[in-house]
Scaffold this active site. Structure first.
Site, PDB file in Angstrom:
ATOM      1  N   ALA A  99       0.852  -1.198   0.000  1.00  0.00           N
ATOM      2  CA  ALA A  99       0.000   0.000   0.000  1.00  0.00           C
ATOM      3  C   ALA A  99       0.886   1.245   0.000  1.00  0.00           C
ATOM      4  CB  ALA A  99      -0.934  -0.012   1.213  1.00  0.00           C
ATOM      5  N   ASP A 140      -0.008  -8.389  -3.367  1.00  0.00           N
ATOM      6  CA  ASP A 140      -0.290  -7.245  -2.485  1.00  0.00           C
ATOM      7  C   ASP A 140      -0.461  -5.940  -3.260  1.00  0.00           C
ATOM      8  OD1 ASP A 140      -0.051  -9.080  -0.476  1.00  0.00           O
ATOM      9  OD2 ASP A 140       1.290  -7.881   0.754  1.00  0.00           O
TER      10      ASP A 140
HETATM   11  O1  PMV Z   1       2.355 -10.254   4.712  1.00  0.00           O
HETATM   12  P1  PMV Z   1       1.778  -9.599   3.493  1.00  0.00           P
HETATM   13  O2  PMV Z   1       0.550  -8.839   3.786  1.00  0.00           O
HETATM   14  O3  PMV Z   1       2.786  -8.755   2.770  1.00  0.00           O
HETATM   15  O4  PMV Z   1       1.383 -10.788   2.459  1.00  0.00           O
HETATM   16  C1  PMV Z   1       2.377 -11.606   1.862  1.00  0.00           C
HETATM   17  C2  PMV Z   1       1.793 -12.652   0.960  1.00  0.00           C
HETATM   18  C3  PMV Z   1       2.791 -13.735   0.530  1.00  0.00           C
HETATM   19  O5  PMV Z   1       2.085 -14.661  -0.300  1.00  0.00           O
HETATM   20  C4  PMV Z   1       3.337 -14.500   1.735  1.00  0.00           C
HETATM   21  C5  PMV Z   1       3.978 -13.173  -0.239  1.00  0.00           C
HETATM   22  C6  PMV Z   1       3.641 -12.707  -1.634  1.00  0.00           C
HETATM   23  O6  PMV Z   1       4.382 -11.873  -2.158  1.00  0.00           O
HETATM   24  O7  PMV Z   1       2.670 -13.207  -2.234  1.00  0.00           O
END
Ligand code: PMV
Length: 309
Positions: A99, A140
């Site tokens: 974000a 994300d």
């Molecule tokens: O922790 P967050 O909100 O940044 O989510 C990461 C998601 C993963 O699948 C673990 C990593 C990715 O880049 O997809």
């Protein structure tokens, strides 16, 4: 430059498929109403980064992100103050880094009057997010750019982002963890385990992919019970993959005890947020709050609302 200039981007929840998505399997995610806003104003000297998030005060990465975003947009990256106001808990698994990346791009683009198309914004958001996370799937930044809808994501160049239409709204409770954790650490740790036992992890990722497919069917049928079962199966696999923790398991159990139809970690894991699906989010949130857990209620309904409970 048109200053002050602002940019906003959304946080996200991953309903199903985190981690396996880095290895090419599909995942389901949605932007949430909570987000992050960046304001760019005039300053003097090298660009200065200011944040209402104390944990970023001594972190060199946001300034690096601003410099890289400015360079990509053809701006000198001087004589600017970049200020961040975030509604997202950092390090919770709700996509605050992505974000930040997307909101900085939007604010700098607005400052220069440059139109950044969606593909460029996504590619840039992903490149900047990797300053925080290293290997990332791009899910994300895709969610940070979304207007709140639920989508199915598969990584690629370009990634596949297909909107899903839930037959009914999907009320969920996010049970937050006690402290920030690192997605980069969880992703890197899994990468090291995968390097030594590829076949085993690839099989686990295939099983996650199958759960995601079942979950997508449940979403489109509006079958909350089936979606809850998919959450539980995904959580068991995340445990086998090695990204759950006893503290996450305790919150998953607490959510199920409070009446959730299914619960799992969401995002990077190794701590962080737990996501529970329930037709009665207020009741489940209240039961968790009574156990001292901080909660957020979100509803995915083609459009998403998010607010602190
Ligand atoms: O922790 P967050 O909100 O940044 O989510 C990461 C998601 C993963 O699948 C673990 C990593 C990715 O880049 O997809």
């Amino acid at each position: 430059m048109n200053l002050p200039a602002r940019g906003r981007a959304a946080g996200k929840v991953i309903l199903l498929g985190e981690h396996a998505v880095v290895y090419g399997r599909p995942a389901l995610a949605a932007g949430i109403g909570l987000g992050l806003e960046v304001e760019v104003t005039a300053g003097t000297g090298p660009a200065r980064f200011e944040s209402d998030r104390p944990e970023l005060a001594d972190d060199p990465r946001p300034a690096c992100l601003v410099a890289e975003a400015a360079a990509a947009l053809g701006i000198a990256g001087r004589d600017l103050v970049v200020r961040v106001r975030s509604e997202l808990p950092a390090g919770a698994g709700l996509g605050s880094s992505a974000a930040l990346a997307v909101a900085v791009v939007r604010a700098l683009a607005a400052a220069t009057g440059r139109v950044v198309g969606r593909d460029e914004e996504l590619a840039l958001g992903r490149r900047l997010e990797s300053i925080f996370h290293g290997q990332s799937s791009g899910i994300d930044p895709a969610a940070a750019m979304s207007d709140g809808g639920l989508f199915r994501f598969t990584r690629g160049e370009p990634p596949s982002i297909v909107p899903l239409r839930p037959a009914r709204s999907l009320p969920m409770v996010i049970a937050l963890g006690d402290r920030a954790r690192s997605t980069g650490g969880a992703v890197g740790g899994l990468r090291a385990r995968w390097e030594t036992e590829r076949a085993r992890y690839e099989r686990l990722f295939d099983r996650v992919g199958a759960v995601v497919e079942d979950g997508a069917v449940a979403v489109e049928a509006g079958d909350l019970d089936a979606l809850g079962r998919a959450f539980d199966r995904n959580q068991a696999l995340l445990g086998e993959i090695g990204v759950s923790t006893p503290e996450v398991e305790a919150r998953v159990l607490a959510a199920r005890r409070a009446g959730a139809l299914g619960a799992k970690l969401t995002g990077g894991g190794a701590g962080g947020a737990v996501l529970a699906i329930t037709p009665e989010p207020e009741r489940v949130a209240a039961a968790l709050a009574a156990e001292g857990v901080r909660t957020l209620v979100v509803k995915v309904a083609g459009a998403v609302e998010g607010r602190a409970a």
